[in-house]
Write a protein that holds these residues in place. Structure first.
Motif, PDB file in Angstrom:
ATOM      1  N   GLY A  86     -13.687   2.933 -17.393  1.00 53.39           N
ATOM      2  CA  GLY A  86     -14.446   2.574 -16.205  1.00 53.39           C
ATOM      3  C   GLY A  86     -15.185   1.255 -16.331  1.00 53.39           C
ATOM      4  N   SER A  87     -15.847   1.043 -17.462  1.00 54.82           N
ATOM      5  CA  SER A  87     -16.608  -0.189 -17.662  1.00 54.82           C
ATOM      6  C   SER A  87     -15.691  -1.405 -17.647  1.00 54.82           C
ATOM      7  CB  SER A  87     -17.373  -0.128 -18.992  1.00 54.82           C
ATOM      8  OG  SER A  87     -18.252   0.966 -19.010  1.00 54.82           O
ATOM      9  N   HIS A  88     -14.583  -1.288 -18.336  1.00 55.45           N
ATOM     10  CA  HIS A  88     -13.657  -2.416 -18.432  1.00 55.45           C
ATOM     11  C   HIS A  88     -13.064  -2.755 -17.079  1.00 55.45           C
ATOM     12  CE1 HIS A  88      -9.675  -4.296 -19.565  1.00 55.45           C
ATOM     13  NE2 HIS A  88     -10.550  -5.088 -20.161  1.00 55.45           N
ATOM     14  N   ILE A  89     -12.681  -1.743 -16.306  1.00 50.90           N
ATOM     15  CA  ILE A  89     -12.120  -1.978 -14.976  1.00 50.90           C
ATOM     16  C   ILE A  89     -13.151  -2.658 -14.079  1.00 50.90           C
ATOM     17  CG2 ILE A  89     -11.244  -0.848 -12.911  1.00 50.90           C
ATOM     18  CD1 ILE A  89     -10.010   1.283 -14.719  1.00 50.90           C
ATOM     19  N   SER A  90     -14.397  -2.216 -14.142  1.00 56.46           N
ATOM     20  CA  SER A  90     -15.457  -2.815 -13.325  1.00 56.46           C
ATOM     21  C   SER A  90     -15.663  -4.281 -13.682  1.00 56.46           C
ATOM     22  CB  SER A  90     -16.766  -2.038 -13.518  1.00 56.46           C
ATOM     23  OG  SER A  90     -16.621  -0.686 -13.155  1.00 56.46           O
ATOM     24  N   VAL A  91     -15.679  -4.585 -14.969  1.00 54.44           N
ATOM     25  CA  VAL A  91     -15.876  -5.964 -15.423  1.00 54.44           C
ATOM     26  C   VAL A  91     -14.715  -6.851 -14.980  1.00 54.44           C
ATOM     27  CG1 VAL A  91     -15.975  -7.419 -17.482  1.00 54.44           C
ATOM     28  CG2 VAL A  91     -17.375  -5.364 -17.345  1.00 54.44           C
ATOM     29  N   ILE A  92     -13.489  -6.347 -15.085  1.00 57.05           N
ATOM     30  CA  ILE A  92     -12.321  -7.117 -14.656  1.00 57.05           C
ATOM     31  C   ILE A  92     -12.400  -7.401 -13.165  1.00 57.05           C
ATOM     32  CG2 ILE A  92      -9.838  -6.972 -14.260  1.00 57.05           C
ATOM     33  CD1 ILE A  92      -9.530  -5.683 -16.923  1.00 57.05           C
ATOM     34  N   PHE A  93     -12.805  -6.411 -12.384  1.00 63.72           N
ATOM     35  CA  PHE A  93     -12.907  -6.589 -10.936  1.00 63.72           C
ATOM     36  C   PHE A  93     -13.948  -7.659 -10.597  1.00 63.72           C
ATOM     37  CE2 PHE A  93     -14.737  -5.524  -6.783  1.00 63.72           C
ATOM     38  CZ  PHE A  93     -13.583  -5.513  -5.999  1.00 63.72           C
ATOM     39  N   ILE A  94     -15.091  -7.597 -11.273  1.00 66.53           N
ATOM     40  CA  ILE A  94     -16.158  -8.566 -11.022  1.00 66.53           C
ATOM     41  C   ILE A  94     -15.705  -9.984 -11.365  1.00 66.53           C
ATOM     42  CG2 ILE A  94     -18.454  -9.328 -11.813  1.00 66.53           C
ATOM     43  CD1 ILE A  94     -19.151  -6.358 -12.149  1.00 66.53           C
ATOM     44  N   ALA A  95     -14.936 -10.121 -12.437  1.00 70.90           N
ATOM     45  CA  ALA A  95     -14.464 -11.441 -12.852  1.00 70.90           C
ATOM     46  C   ALA A  95     -13.297 -11.922 -12.006  1.00 70.90           C
ATOM     47  CB  ALA A  95     -14.057 -11.405 -14.323  1.00 70.90           C
TER      48      ALA A  95
ATOM     49  N   ILE B 224      -2.472  -5.308 -16.339  1.00 69.06           N
ATOM     50  CA  ILE B 224      -1.816  -4.351 -15.435  1.00 69.06           C
ATOM     51  C   ILE B 224      -0.830  -3.482 -16.207  1.00 69.06           C
ATOM     52  CG2 ILE B 224      -0.220  -4.152 -13.490  1.00 69.06           C
ATOM     53  CD1 ILE B 224      -1.510  -6.655 -12.310  1.00 69.06           C
ATOM     54  N   LEU B 225      -0.040  -4.105 -17.088  1.00 67.23           N
ATOM     55  CA  LEU B 225       0.918  -3.345 -17.894  1.00 67.23           C
ATOM     56  C   LEU B 225       0.203  -2.345 -18.791  1.00 67.23           C
ATOM     57  CD1 LEU B 225       3.810  -2.878 -18.882  1.00 67.23           C
ATOM     58  CD2 LEU B 225       3.473  -4.741 -20.531  1.00 67.23           C
ATOM     59  N   SER B 226      -0.917  -2.755 -19.376  1.00 64.99           N
ATOM     60  CA  SER B 226      -1.683  -1.855 -20.241  1.00 64.99           C
ATOM     61  C   SER B 226      -2.160  -0.636 -19.472  1.00 64.99           C
ATOM     62  CB  SER B 226      -2.881  -2.598 -20.849  1.00 64.99           C
ATOM     63  OG  SER B 226      -2.457  -3.657 -21.677  1.00 64.99           O
ATOM     64  N   TYR B 227      -2.651  -0.849 -18.268  1.00 61.82           N
ATOM     65  CA  TYR B 227      -3.174   0.272 -17.498  1.00 61.82           C
ATOM     66  C   TYR B 227      -2.072   1.149 -16.907  1.00 61.82           C
ATOM     67  CZ  TYR B 227      -8.080  -0.682 -18.025  1.00 61.82           C
ATOM     68  OH  TYR B 227      -9.331  -0.815 -18.557  1.00 61.82           O
ATOM     69  N   VAL B 228      -0.900   0.567 -16.698  1.00 60.96           N
ATOM     70  CA  VAL B 228       0.242   1.403 -16.302  1.00 60.96           C
ATOM     71  C   VAL B 228       0.580   2.361 -17.440  1.00 60.96           C
ATOM     72  CG1 VAL B 228       2.722   1.388 -15.831  1.00 60.96           C
ATOM     73  CG2 VAL B 228       1.218  -0.224 -14.659  1.00 60.96           C
ATOM     74  N   MET B 229       0.605   1.860 -18.663  1.00 63.67           N
ATOM     75  CA  MET B 229       0.864   2.702 -19.828  1.00 63.67           C
ATOM     76  C   MET B 229      -0.267   3.717 -20.029  1.00 63.67           C
ATOM     77  SD  MET B 229       3.757   1.550 -20.903  1.00 63.67           S
ATOM     78  CE  MET B 229       3.907   2.208 -22.566  1.00 63.67           C
ATOM     79  N   ILE B 230      -1.501   3.295 -19.775  1.00 64.76           N
ATOM     80  CA  ILE B 230      -2.642   4.206 -19.912  1.00 64.76           C
ATOM     81  C   ILE B 230      -2.542   5.345 -18.907  1.00 64.76           C
ATOM     82  CG2 ILE B 230      -5.135   4.399 -19.509  1.00 64.76           C
ATOM     83  CD1 ILE B 230      -5.417   1.627 -20.789  1.00 64.76           C
ATOM     84  N   LEU B 231      -2.200   5.021 -17.657  1.00 62.16           N
ATOM     85  CA  LEU B 231      -2.087   6.059 -16.622  1.00 62.16           C
ATOM     86  C   LEU B 231      -0.959   7.037 -16.945  1.00 62.16           C
ATOM     87  CD1 LEU B 231      -2.644   3.967 -13.365  1.00 62.16           C
ATOM     88  CD2 LEU B 231      -4.201   5.636 -14.408  1.00 62.16           C
ATOM     89  N   ARG B 232       0.124   6.537 -17.489  1.00 62.20           N
ATOM     90  CA  ARG B 232       1.227   7.422 -17.881  1.00 62.20           C
ATOM     91  C   ARG B 232       0.775   8.373 -18.981  1.00 62.20           C
ATOM     92  NH1 ARG B 232       6.572   4.128 -19.209  1.00 62.20           N
ATOM     93  NH2 ARG B 232       7.175   6.273 -19.724  1.00 62.20           N
ATOM     94  N   ALA B 233       0.023   7.863 -19.940  1.00 63.37           N
ATOM     95  CA  ALA B 233      -0.469   8.706 -21.038  1.00 63.37           C
ATOM     96  C   ALA B 233      -1.495   9.719 -20.534  1.00 63.37           C
ATOM     97  CB  ALA B 233      -1.078   7.835 -22.130  1.00 63.37           C
ATOM     98  N   VAL B 234      -2.355   9.290 -19.618  1.00 63.50           N
ATOM     99  CA  VAL B 234      -3.395  10.178 -19.085  1.00 63.50           C
ATOM    100  C   VAL B 234      -2.781  11.316 -18.277  1.00 63.50           C
ATOM    101  CG1 VAL B 234      -5.308  10.309 -17.439  1.00 63.50           C
ATOM    102  CG2 VAL B 234      -5.224   8.455 -19.110  1.00 63.50           C
ATOM    103  N   ASN B 235      -1.740  11.013 -17.519  1.00 64.67           N
ATOM    104  CA  ASN B 235      -1.091  12.048 -16.705  1.00 64.67           C
ATOM    105  C   ASN B 235      -0.446  13.144 -17.546  1.00 64.67           C
ATOM    106  OD1 ASN B 235      -1.769  10.976 -14.193  1.00 64.67           O
ATOM    107  ND2 ASN B 235       0.024   9.628 -14.161  1.00 64.67           N
ATOM    108  N   LYS B 236      -0.187  12.842 -18.809  1.00 58.53           N
ATOM    109  CA  LYS B 236       0.421  13.836 -19.693  1.00 58.53           C
ATOM    110  C   LYS B 236      -0.613  14.748 -20.351  1.00 58.53           C
ATOM    111  CE  LYS B 236       4.405  10.888 -20.786  1.00 58.53           C
ATOM    112  NZ  LYS B 236       5.161  10.197 -21.870  1.00 58.53           N
TER     113      LYS B 236
END
Length: 322
Positions: free
Chosen positions: A245-254, A218-230
């Protein structure tokens, strides 16, 4: 009745796995479906592994973690499915106690590996998006090796006490495990002694591995979203998020079956049927092993291109006789 004649308090020489309690009437269709999913999962993961190993352009950090995930999925499904199919097809309910504890160790160990690998993949995406110019210099082969070592050592240290403590419990004359494989909580419930410490340690294991890894992701993706918004353009933002996208899908499935099993065993145990708990425990192992390689095969451009690439026939030139 499936019981052991041994009246001592030590662990019985064998356990008897029920399979999927309450679903005996659908054994044929369940076993066929599970068998097909198991075989397809192995084939898909082996295909991904073959593509990554044989294609030098895929020898990068992201594909290193993906190959680890593929190998782990094959190993994890293979620790439970052969025995489950033996129970469903041939009535092979009996399993030696030492084999049961060994299966317990590897099921939870490989589950810990999977959680660690998915967390490492989140870190990989964080570096790729937040520090793209330093991606290769940060995730060197040495660093990748250290990350893999941490994943393995952490899981071994945390999981190893589970079968050891389970083997020290008192079992009276009971040896029937109401599960399709030797899950820690399912075997512990067979014991007739005090199992409070095992329950507490099982909870600590879940929180220390899954809880920590989930927080890190979750922390990694918070940092990713902050970087993407810039990023300056919408197209650039879309492209950056597309790599996740692939990684998020796999995490959700698991994550969904993991959370369900955790809640079912420890929070609302009496309100969730045992058959549903055991069925979902098998789905947690089977479905990711099939869907993960499919998701990465479809969503990762480099892998998709290698899978769709067909060898071109060599052209033969003929010299005309003068």
């Amino acid at each position: 009745m499936l019981t052991n004649s041994n009246s001592s308090f030590s662990m019985p020489s064998t356990f008897l796995l029920i399979g999927i309690p309450g679903l005996e009437g659908g054994t044929l269709w369940i076993s066929i479906s599970f068998g097909i999913i198991y075989i397809l999962g192995i084939l898909c993961n082996c295909t991904i592994l073959y593509v990554i190993i044989t294609e030098k352009s895929l020898h990068g950090p992201m594909y290193f973690f993906l190959s680890m995930l593929a190998m782990n999925e094959v190993a994890l499904s293979s620790t439970t499915m052969p025995k489950l199919l033996g129970v469903l097809w041939f009535g092979a309910h009996q399993i030696l106690a030492v084999c049961c504890l060994t299966q317990m160790f590897f099921v939870h160990l490989l589950s810990g590996f999977e959680s660690g690998i998915l967390t490492a993949m989140a870190y990989d995406r964080f570096i790729a998006i937040c520090y793209p110019l330093r991606y290769v210099s940060i995730l060197t082969n040495v660093i990748l090796g250290k990350i893999a070592t941490v994943i393995v050592v952490r899981a071994i240290v945390i999981i190893l006490p589970l079968p050891i403590m389970t083997g020290q419990l008192q079992y009276c004359t009971k040896n029937v495990v109401y599960h399709s494989y030797c899950d820690h909580m399912a075997v512990v419930k067979v014991a007739c002694g005090d199992i409070q410490f095992n329950n507490v340690y099982g909870l600590v294991v879940s929180l220390s591995i899954i809880g920590f890894d989930l927080m890190f992701v979750i922390l990694s993706y918070v940092m990713i979203l902050r970087a993407v918004n810039k990023l300056p353009t919408r197209e650039a933002r879309h492209k950056a998020l597309g790599t996740c996208g692939s990684h998020i899908s796999v995490i959700f499935i698991a994550a969904v079956p993991i959370v369900f099993n955790f809640v079912a065993y420890r929070v609302v145990e009496n309100t969730v049927s045992l058959s549903l708990q055991v069925f979902c425990a098998n789905i947690y192992i089977l479905i990711p092993s099939l869907l993960n390689p499919i998701i990465y095969g479809l969503k990762t451009k480099q892998i998709r291109e290698q899978l769709l690439r067909t060898p071109r026939p060599k052209t033969v030139t003929f010299k005309t006789l003068q």
